[in-house]
Design an enzyme around this catalytic site. Structure first.
Site, PDB file in Angstrom:
ATOM      1  N   GLN A  24       0.818  -1.211   0.000  1.00 19.07           N
ATOM      2  CA  GLN A  24       0.000   0.000   0.000  1.00 19.07           C
ATOM      3  C   GLN A  24       0.854   1.265   0.000  1.00 19.07           C
ATOM      4  O   GLN A  24       0.332   2.368   0.048  1.00 19.07           O
ATOM      5  CB  GLN A  24      -0.916   0.010   1.222  1.00 19.07           C
ATOM      6  CG  GLN A  24      -1.982  -1.072   1.182  1.00 19.07           C
ATOM      7  CD  GLN A  24      -2.830  -1.092   2.432  1.00 19.07           C
ATOM      8  OE1 GLN A  24      -3.011  -0.086   3.103  1.00 19.07           O
ATOM      9  NE2 GLN A  24      -3.354  -2.259   2.772  1.00 19.07           N
ATOM     10  N   HIS A  57      -1.403  -0.227   5.591  1.00 21.54           N
ATOM     11  CA  HIS A  57      -2.101   0.665   6.522  1.00 21.54           C
ATOM     12  C   HIS A  57      -1.297   1.913   6.898  1.00 21.54           C
ATOM     13  O   HIS A  57      -1.196   2.277   8.062  1.00 21.54           O
ATOM     14  CB  HIS A  57      -2.526  -0.095   7.783  1.00 21.54           C
ATOM     15  CG  HIS A  57      -3.524  -1.170   7.539  1.00 21.54           C
ATOM     16  ND1 HIS A  57      -4.179  -1.817   8.557  1.00 21.54           N
ATOM     17  CD2 HIS A  57      -3.984  -1.732   6.395  1.00 21.54           C
ATOM     18  CE1 HIS A  57      -5.000  -2.733   8.057  1.00 21.54           C
ATOM     19  NE2 HIS A  57      -4.889  -2.688   6.729  1.00 21.54           N
ATOM     20  N   GLU A  88     -15.887   1.622   9.268  1.00 21.07           N
ATOM     21  CA  GLU A  88     -16.490   2.611  10.160  1.00 21.07           C
ATOM     22  C   GLU A  88     -16.438   4.018   9.583  1.00 21.07           C
ATOM     23  O   GLU A  88     -15.422   4.429   9.018  1.00 21.07           O
ATOM     24  CB  GLU A  88     -15.758   2.652  11.509  1.00 21.07           C
ATOM     25  CG  GLU A  88     -15.885   1.411  12.341  1.00 21.07           C
ATOM     26  CD  GLU A  88     -15.194   1.535  13.692  1.00 21.07           C
ATOM     27  OE1 GLU A  88     -15.216   0.553  14.453  1.00 21.07           O
ATOM     28  OE2 GLU A  88     -14.625   2.626  13.991  1.00 21.07           O
ATOM     29  N   TYR A 137     -11.347   5.422  19.622  1.00 27.55           N
ATOM     30  CA  TYR A 137     -12.346   4.754  18.779  1.00 27.55           C
ATOM     31  C   TYR A 137     -12.266   3.224  18.852  1.00 27.55           C
ATOM     32  O   TYR A 137     -12.977   2.544  18.131  1.00 27.55           O
ATOM     33  CB  TYR A 137     -12.254   5.301  17.349  1.00 27.55           C
ATOM     34  CG  TYR A 137     -12.742   6.737  17.332  1.00 27.55           C
ATOM     35  CD1 TYR A 137     -14.064   7.033  17.060  1.00 27.55           C
ATOM     36  CD2 TYR A 137     -11.902   7.779  17.704  1.00 27.55           C
ATOM     37  CE1 TYR A 137     -14.535   8.331  17.113  1.00 27.55           C
ATOM     38  CE2 TYR A 137     -12.361   9.085  17.779  1.00 27.55           C
ATOM     39  CZ  TYR A 137     -13.678   9.351  17.485  1.00 27.55           C
ATOM     40  OH  TYR A 137     -14.157  10.647  17.572  1.00 27.55           O
ATOM     41  N   TYR A 174      -9.228 -11.863  10.543  1.00 28.98           N
ATOM     42  CA  TYR A 174      -9.220 -12.652   9.308  1.00 28.98           C
ATOM     43  C   TYR A 174      -9.058 -14.142   9.554  1.00 28.98           C
ATOM     44  O   TYR A 174      -9.401 -14.952   8.692  1.00 28.98           O
ATOM     45  CB  TYR A 174      -8.148 -12.117   8.347  1.00 28.98           C
ATOM     46  CG  TYR A 174      -8.628 -10.884   7.642  1.00 28.98           C
ATOM     47  CD1 TYR A 174      -9.362 -10.960   6.469  1.00 28.98           C
ATOM     48  CD2 TYR A 174      -8.403  -9.625   8.190  1.00 28.98           C
ATOM     49  CE1 TYR A 174      -9.837  -9.831   5.837  1.00 28.98           C
ATOM     50  CE2 TYR A 174      -8.872  -8.479   7.569  1.00 28.98           C
ATOM     51  CZ  TYR A 174      -9.591  -8.594   6.384  1.00 28.98           C
ATOM     52  OH  TYR A 174     -10.073  -7.463   5.779  1.00 28.98           O
TER      53      TYR A 174
END
Length: 390
Positions: free
Chosen positions: A103, A175, A265, A275, A286
């Site tokens: 990513q 991420h 979310e 959060y 997973y």
């Protein structure tokens, strides 16, 4: 330019399977979204779509304020400016060296709206990217420079310097999040800092992982003690992989993030709030192991909307224009897994999905143009730039 067919709106009862895994590139492979039913709002939900070329793994885009020039980042470390009036493409030099893979790569771009002029000229630009560290480590970085377009066929970034680094740098290539948004008063830069698939650091007050940070425009910490005992730039914590962040018309900050297997979310971001990730999630791991769902008494901030199956967000914007009748004030989320634009209505601190617009491809980015048109980047190599009008 090439015009393609009208895309009809679809309501949202059929949501699709999981977003990003715990390893690998993190965004799910293509699947076909399932259309159904009606539209929402005064606008009838249809688009006339015009193609404006394609890009190599486009990741983010922003209009240079006061112009029709769209700055597009490509993940491998290149960027281009598209003159949307005539599709002229201008290369950009002076970009940072990026750690490309998974990513990681060149990320988001942001400009100060107040630096608006009839020509591009010289103005501040903010960029994010994945940066290599010592050994097999890497992390997100944010830099500020000046975008200069002195000639008609080239632009450059002068004086780009890193103003913030995600710490600690860790192994893996997932991420990063590294989405950027400027506060409406242009006094602060908010940076989405993903938990880098490491989970538990999202609850560590001395780690940037799994946080939203607030900086002054020069990169100085501006968390203002939002969380006691935390790094001075941390604004909120307990996040997973934030891929969209924006302010609504009331000046409230919202973010959308990938959950694990389920539990994407949408959150209203408040100063000092936690959060819950990875202690709480409306998804599961997973490997199938359970994560306790959010509950009223768990002590964590609750999502305004939770999606299981997931939508796998690419980015999000609050629409402010009047070209699409009835759309102003609503939130538009780029859907990767869903291959759609997801529409959400907000009311104070509450939100609900109202419609889904099938795009037949994974959508990485949505941008609002100067006249209210929507500009969409498809995900992946050869991702097209599409202009959407009613």
């Amino acid at each position: 330019m090439k015009k393609t067919s009208i895309l009809a709106a679809t309501l949202s009862p059929l949501l699709l399977a999981s977003s990003c895994g715990s390893t690998g590139s993190g965004d799910s492979p293509p699947t076909q979204a399932s259309p159904s039913g009606e539209t929402g709002g005064a606008w009838d939900g249809g688009f006339v779509t015009t193609e404006h070329g394609s890009f190599a793994e486009p990741w983010a885009a922003a209009f240079v304020p006061g112009t029709a020039m769209l700055f597009v980042t490509e993940k491998a470390g290149t960027a281009k400016i598209v003159d949307t009036a005539n599709d002229r493409v201008i290369p950009v030099t002076g970009l940072p060296e990026v750690d490309y893979g998974g990513q990681g790569g060149l990320g988001d771009v942001a400009f100060l709206p107040s630096q608006s002029a009839s020509t591009i000229g010289r103005r501040a630009i903010y960029l994010s990217w994945a940066e290599a560290g010592e050994g097999d480590t890497r992390g997100a970085a944010v830099g500020r420079g000046e975008l200069v377009c002195a000639a008609s066929d080239s632009c450059r970034i002068d004086g780009l310097e890193v103003i913030w680094r995600q710490t600690p740098k860790v192994s893996g290539r997932g991420h990063y999040s590294h989405r950027l948004v400027l506060s409406p008063d242009e006094q602060h830069l908010f940076v989405a800092s993903g938990e880098r698939q490491k989970q538990t650091p999202a609850q560590d007050k001395q780690s940037h992982l799994g946080k939203i940070v607030r900086l002054t425009l020069d990169g100085s910490p501006a968390g203002d003690g939002a969380i006691g005992g935390a790094l001075p730039d941390i604004w909120s914590m307990g996040h997973r992989n934030i891929l969209g962040i924006d302010f609504d018309a009331q000046g409230q900050l919202w973010e959308v993030e990938h959950g694990p297997k389920g539990g994407d979310e949408l959150n209203l971001v408040r100063r000092g709030q936690n959060y819950g990730w990875p202690v709480r999630s409306n998804g599961v791991n997973y490997d199938g192991s359970d994560i306790p769902d959010h509950s009223a008494d768990d002590g964590f901030a609750k999502p305004a909307v939770s999606w299981t199956p997931v939508i796998a967000p690419g980015n999000m914007i609050f629409y402010t224009g009047d070209l699409f009748d009835g759309l102003a004030g609503d939130l538009l989320i780029a859907g990767l897994k869903t291959e759609a634009i997801v529409r959400v209505a907000t009311d104070g601190d509450t939100a609900r999905e109202t419609a889904r617009y099938d795009m037949d491809n994974r959508i990485r980015q949505i941008v609002e143009g100067p006249d209210g048109a929507l500009w969409v980047l498809e995900d992946g190599d050869g991702g097209r730039l599409l202009e959407l009008r009613p």
